[in-house]
Scaffold this active site. Structure first.
Site, PDB file in Angstrom:
ATOM      1  CG  HIS A  88      -1.823   1.152   1.335  1.00 39.46           C
ATOM      2  ND1 HIS A  88      -3.152   1.110   0.969  1.00 39.46           N
ATOM      3  CD2 HIS A  88      -1.608   2.433   1.757  1.00 39.46           C
ATOM      4  CE1 HIS A  88      -3.702   2.292   1.164  1.00 39.46           C
ATOM      5  NE2 HIS A  88      -2.790   3.115   1.648  1.00 39.46           N
ATOM      6  CD  GLU A  89       1.455   3.690   3.703  1.00 39.36           C
ATOM      7  OE1 GLU A  89       1.672   4.738   3.055  1.00 39.36           O
ATOM      8  OE2 GLU A  89       0.432   3.513   4.391  1.00 39.36           O
ATOM      9  CG  HIS A 114       0.278   6.237  -0.904  1.00 38.82           C
ATOM     10  ND1 HIS A 114      -0.776   6.801  -1.576  1.00 38.82           N
ATOM     11  CD2 HIS A 114      -0.252   5.612   0.195  1.00 38.82           C
ATOM     12  CE1 HIS A 114      -1.904   6.538  -0.929  1.00 38.82           C
ATOM     13  NE2 HIS A 114      -1.609   5.813   0.144  1.00 38.82           N
ATOM     14  CG  HIS A 172       0.401   8.296  -7.554  1.00 42.28           C
ATOM     15  ND1 HIS A 172      -0.887   8.437  -7.074  1.00 42.28           N
ATOM     16  CD2 HIS A 172       0.424   9.013  -8.709  1.00 42.28           C
ATOM     17  CE1 HIS A 172      -1.599   9.191  -7.894  1.00 42.28           C
ATOM     18  NE2 HIS A 172      -0.831   9.565  -8.892  1.00 42.28           N
TER      19      HIS A 172
END
Length: 591
Positions: free
Chosen positions: A381-382, A385, A388
């Site tokens: 998940h992290e 980020h 991105h």
């Protein structure tokens, strides 16, 4: 014990704190330079370009200062120097922002025609065309400097309601204690909430939840007054800025059509049957005479206590996301090996997990890895980020490098979807498959269904105030209870204290925010399905989306990745996916 390689290398931003303070002086100088331009910014194309460039340099510098200070502090929150830097960064940011508050009202002195003429005179200004178009669209909602200062102060005053709530819930409320089935004493507070609600003892779970919500019920009048004040402030600011509603104002910043919000609530309400079926399945599998809210988190597949080393977790994430390309994998490897990540829990280290970035530097991520399956998903998940931000920063100028919350959760959740698919395909037993399916179902339940229920509730509260109706505790509790009845069905027992749960949700003090979690997971599920099914160009389109930052409105950016959030289709697809997962889980639980 964590080693140096498992911690951030903050010298990759500033060599030392002296260099950081040099950056602080640079920010002050840039602010002075920009402030000196007041009254002249729109007089010529050259003046305008110089002001916008200076503002970009200031923003870039301030962000770097804040990011470094936050990470330095979060590594060791007992470090006096780090605390000083963090508080200095915050106070300086506020002070400098006040000095350049004139900028936006002055820019609004321009017209689209004058700006177009300035671009013809100085083509470099074309860089700011999207920025200025957005500003021009907001023109009727922005006033002269004197009125803007008043509205700014009103906005600051409005934030006081959230602070009142925080002080009450964190500092002033006395939380009771409870003895666990193991004989330990724990405080019934929000920090222990998740641990308590996954406990296998149903009576303990129920008692914990009753006591926790009971605390909020005791203070329901105070909390209701704080929330009523917050909603009234939202409505006041929206009316003052000539918006038709507080919701219209909240969504306008990112150019989100209100139909997106309405589509979400209407589509979820039409598709609550799978959620209700899952609630009933939980009741049956857990052999419960009744199912309550406190029974929604306990694992349906107990006894699988597999743990992962950080090295093994890295490899799993690399293999799960390999479909996104060799260069994507190469950047992830650099993040793992080049100290972009602070990995393990440590004394006085910040809890939780996050990703953070500053233009001109690679992103960083904070973890508190202990080896659980959830920790592996957190890495994916992290780092979603992180990737991105990495691609946006490397493909966009500063002014468009950041992205809004509407698109922010897409990349992180796509990574989670890819990880789920990888782990599921590599499962070695039906029990492992069932565990993964349960995790996936609970993720969608809590992110799509639950956040939609929240969005439904705050939509009602704002409409009530806009229609001149007061927010009273009994009315809010009644409305909240009715939403649980609609969403969770007849098998779900609604305890009296559950009607007060709205009083425990801090996100309600950020109006019309939570719906974006629901739209985010829907977009991510849609994108990941395209990628995993091998749809032509799905990876290329998604990778293009990652490079776009905030260079267009979020609805348009998601269309690049093949998702139209202006239609109910992505929501419907995710709800149908929930049903597919449920159908796959049932036979596994019967074996």
């Amino acid at each position: 014990m964590p080693t140096e390689k498992d911690t951030w290398d903050l010298t990759q931003m500033f060599e030392n704190t002296e260099k950081w303070r040099d950056g602080l002086e640079k920010a002050k100088t840039l602010t002075q330079n920009l402030a000196a331009m007041q009254g002249t910014i729109t007089k010529s194309a050259d003046n305008l370009y110089r002001a916008l460039q200076t503002n970009d340099q200031l923003g870039e510098t301030l962000t770097a200062l804040f990011v470094y200070a936050k990470m330095y502090f979060d590594q060791n929150m007992s470090n006096g120097e780090a605390k000083d830097l963090y508080e200095t960064a915050d106070s300086v940011y506020t002070a400098l922002a006040e000095q350049i508050a004139f900028l936006e009202p002055e820019l609004l002195g321009l017209t689209p025609e004058i700006f177009a003429d300035y671009i013809a005179q100085k083509p470099e200004l074309k860089l700011y065309q999207f920025l200025m178009e957005g500003l021009f669209e907001q023109k009727e909602h922005i006033f002269n400097q004197q009125i803007e200062e008043i509205l700014s102060k009103m906005g600051s005053l409005g934030n006081s309601f959230e602070k009142i709530y925080d002080d009450l819930s964190v500092n002033d409320i006395h939380y009771p204690e409870l003895t666990t089935p193991e004989g330990n004493t724990i405080e019934v507070n929000n920090n222990n909430y998740q641990v308590a609600l996954i406990h296998e003892d149903a009576q303990f779970r129920a008692e914990y939840f009753q006591k926790l919500l009971g605390v909020y019920k005791q203070h329901i009048n105070t909390i209701c007054s704080a929330y009523y004040g917050s909603v009234k402030n939202d409505v006041f600011i929206a009316k003052s800025r000539k918006y038709p509603s507080a919701r219209a104002m909240a969504l306008s910043g990112n150019h989100i059509p209100e139909e997106v919000y309405d589509n979400l609530i209407a589509t979820v309400r039409k598709n609550v049957a799978p959620l209700q079926e899952y609630v009933t399945l939980r009741k049956e599998v857990l052999s419960l005479p009744e199912i309550h809210f406190s029974d929604l988190f306990v694992p349906l597949v107990p006894g699988i206590d597999r743990t992962y080393t950080y090295e093994a977790a890295q490899q799993i994430v690399l293999e799960a996301t390999a479909v996104l390309g060799e260069d994507y994998t190469a950047v992830l490897k650099e993040a793992f090996s080049n100290r972009w990540i602070d990995v393990y829990p440590a004394k006085n280290k910040a809890t939780g997990a996050y990703a953070i970035h500053s233009y001109g530097y690679h992103p960083f991520s904070l973890l508190n890895f202990t080896g659980t399956l959830n920790d592996v998903f957190t890495i994916a998940h992290e780092l979603g980020h992180v990737m991105h931000s990495y691609y946006s920063n490397n493909n966009q100028p500063y002014v468009y490098s950041d992205y809004c919350i509407f698109t922010a959760e897409v990349a992180s959740t796509v990574n989670e979807q890819l990880l789920f698919d990888y782990l599921y395909k590599h499962s070695k037993s039906d029990a492992e498959k069932a565990l993964l399916l349960c995790n996936q179902l609970d993720n969608i339940r809590s992110t799509l269904y639950r956040q939609s229920l929240f969005a439904d509730f705050e939509n009602q509260t704002h409409q009530m105030v806009e229609q001149g109706q007061p927010l009273l505790p009994e009315v809010l509790c009644k409305n909240y209870r009715q939403l649980y009845e609609i969403y969770h069905g007849e098998d779900f027992v609604i305890d009296d204290v559950l009607s007060c749960e709205w009083a425990r949700i801090p996100h309600f003090y950020r109006a019309f925010y939570v719906y974006q979690y629901a739209t985010g997971i829907s977009a991510a599920v849609s994108i990941s399905k395209k990628i995993l099914s091998g749809e032509p160009d799905a990876v290329a389109h998604y990778r293009h989306f990652l490079t776009c930052g905030g260079s267009d409105y979020p609805i348009n950016l998601l269309k690049i990745a093949g998702v139209d959030m202006a239609s109910p289709q992505p929501i419907e697809d995710t709800l149908h996916y929930f049903q597919e997962l449920l159908d796959e889980l049932k036979p596994l639980l019967k074996k």
